[in-house]
Design a protein around this motif. Sequence first.
Motif, PDB file in Angstrom:
ATOM      1  N   LYS A 164       0.708  -1.209  -0.171  1.00  0.00           N
ATOM      2  CA  LYS A 164       0.005  -0.030   0.027  1.00  0.00           C
ATOM      3  C   LYS A 164       0.799   1.341   0.222  1.00  0.00           C
ATOM      4  N   ILE A 165       1.954   1.178   0.689  1.00  0.00           N
ATOM      5  CA  ILE A 165       2.879   2.432   0.851  1.00  0.00           C
ATOM      6  C   ILE A 165       3.586   2.747  -0.624  1.00  0.00           C
ATOM      7  N   PHE A 166       3.747   1.812  -1.115  1.00  0.00           N
ATOM      8  CA  PHE A 166       4.752   1.679  -2.390  1.00  0.00           C
ATOM      9  C   PHE A 166       4.027   1.681  -3.843  1.00  0.00           C
ATOM     10  N   GLU A 167       2.717   1.161  -3.623  1.00  0.00           N
ATOM     11  CA  GLU A 167       1.886   0.949  -4.886  1.00  0.00           C
ATOM     12  C   GLU A 167       1.217   1.981  -5.001  1.00  0.00           C
ATOM     13  N   VAL A 198      -2.752   3.093   6.693  1.00  0.00           N
ATOM     14  CA  VAL A 198      -1.331   2.857   7.181  1.00  0.00           C
ATOM     15  C   VAL A 198      -1.090   3.311   8.484  1.00  0.00           C
ATOM     16  N   GLU A 199      -1.364   4.719   8.542  1.00  0.00           N
ATOM     17  CA  GLU A 199      -1.461   5.190   9.750  1.00  0.00           C
ATOM     18  C   GLU A 199      -1.858   4.283  11.088  1.00  0.00           C
ATOM     19  N   ILE A 203       0.023   2.506  14.220  1.00  0.00           N
ATOM     20  CA  ILE A 203      -0.153   2.996  15.682  1.00  0.00           C
ATOM     21  C   ILE A 203      -0.623   1.760  16.391  1.00  0.00           C
ATOM     22  N   LYS A 204      -1.501   1.118  15.999  1.00  0.00           N
ATOM     23  CA  LYS A 204      -2.243  -0.050  16.610  1.00  0.00           C
ATOM     24  C   LYS A 204      -1.074  -1.417  16.701  1.00  0.00           C
ATOM     25  N   PHE A 254       7.775   3.489  11.937  1.00  0.00           N
ATOM     26  CA  PHE A 254       7.233   3.557  10.597  1.00  0.00           C
ATOM     27  C   PHE A 254       8.511   3.682   9.438  1.00  0.00           C
ATOM     28  N   VAL A 255       9.444   4.669   9.972  1.00  0.00           N
ATOM     29  CA  VAL A 255      10.499   4.884   8.839  1.00  0.00           C
ATOM     30  C   VAL A 255      11.461   3.818   8.895  1.00  0.00           C
TER      31      VAL A 255
END
Length: 471
Positions: A164-167, A198-199, A203-204, A254-255
């Motif tokens: 999801k982050i990169f597509e 994503v966020e 966090i979860k 995340f990073v």
Amino acid sequence: MLMQKESTLEFFKNFYQRFEGHPYGGYMSVWEPTFLVREPALIKQILIKDFSHFHDRGVVVDEKNDPLTAHLFNLSGQRWHFLRNKLSPTFTSGKMRYMFPLVKKCTEDFHKAITAEISKNGNEIEVKDMNARYTTDVIGTTAFGVDVGSLFKPDAEMRMIGRKIFELTTLEAFKMFVFFLAPGVAKYFKFRIVEPYVEKYFIKVVSDTIEYRQGKNITRNDFLQLLMNLKNSNATENGSKDELDINQLCAQAFVFFIGGFETSATTLTFCLYELARHPDIQKKMAEEIDQVLEKHNGELTYESLSEMPYMDRVISETLRLYPAVPILFRECTKEYRIKREEFPDPLMPTNRKEDIVIEKGVKVLLPIVGLHYDPKYYPHPEKFDPDRFTEEAKSQRPPFTFLPFGEGPRICIGMRFGNMQTKAGLVALLSNFEIRPGKKTANPIVLDPKLFVPAVKDGVYLQFIPRKKQN
């Protein structure tokens, strides 16, 4: 590039060449003036000697509306300095050695997953996704203590989040480019970079893991534990009691996730692609792996990875051709003067002798990919040649012409970790398979213009032929 007609790597390689003969130049990035540097000696001053003038990247961080952007890569000033000092111990050689058994388990799963895929669908495999599943599993276990298992379950949630982050959609890609190339524009329009889904997931995951460990009194020597310790210490470097909240901890997690799985997966993919195209180089590298493993009784160990100099050269040449981060930005935080007599421009009229002044707030672009393809430093730059990185060859080039991880105080904090998982993955594959070009991969490959990092548009398909080991 904003219209996604050309990849970041190709755009800035060509853009660098437009300034041929000049040590520096300027351009407008949307409406923001940007200073471009081509001279390696001046790049060294900016990244190291005069770092105090250029310690920030100039990226917009909106902790209220986009909290996961407030991570180490983006942060500025004192907050960056504090976190960098606190997080650096995670990436020492000792910590890498401690984590290595977890990485090794993932390499064994990597081999099994490739073998299973061959049995199921034949020996031509799309390697970018397979590599990303391997690096996702590594990051999951070493950073968060989570057994992701995406090598055997491609739809594992953490792997789906990575996709999801990169597509990216066309709009998401446009926003990402503006975020880095013209942060003032992104700030004005309040662009959100991290999707709410994503966020919420990160966090979860981080919150649940912290709660579980605290409830069970569990301590692990991993990245998340360091963040927990940092939060519990509840003290910043200047002595104030400025507690890190859960969103700030999640931003660092995340990073580490996106940097840890995507860049290494990309490097693995391009490395395997070039090895498939150059069987002589592949053979030499496989022989080195066999010799080192034999020396260690057939076992892959953390120490054995440091005994593979030819692999180091192959990886370096891969990073030269396909740097995971093709450009670096810095923001001038206080007025900076470049003496023209120290860095003369041979194409400038002789009556122009005044110093160059970079004003506070101006962005500075360091075109890594341009340096990597400059024939002055790398003759026949399109050619894949690991011998560019012998000690003798490196000594003949100016420093700061090879910058895949940046340099100076803001050098990539996870460089050692990324190199470890990349090398371990290559050992798992080349000790067991001969790799050949697949029929489905375009020749030449076409880079995806939607991503800031280099990636092949339609995937990389390679054939994996089980090796016959000699007794």
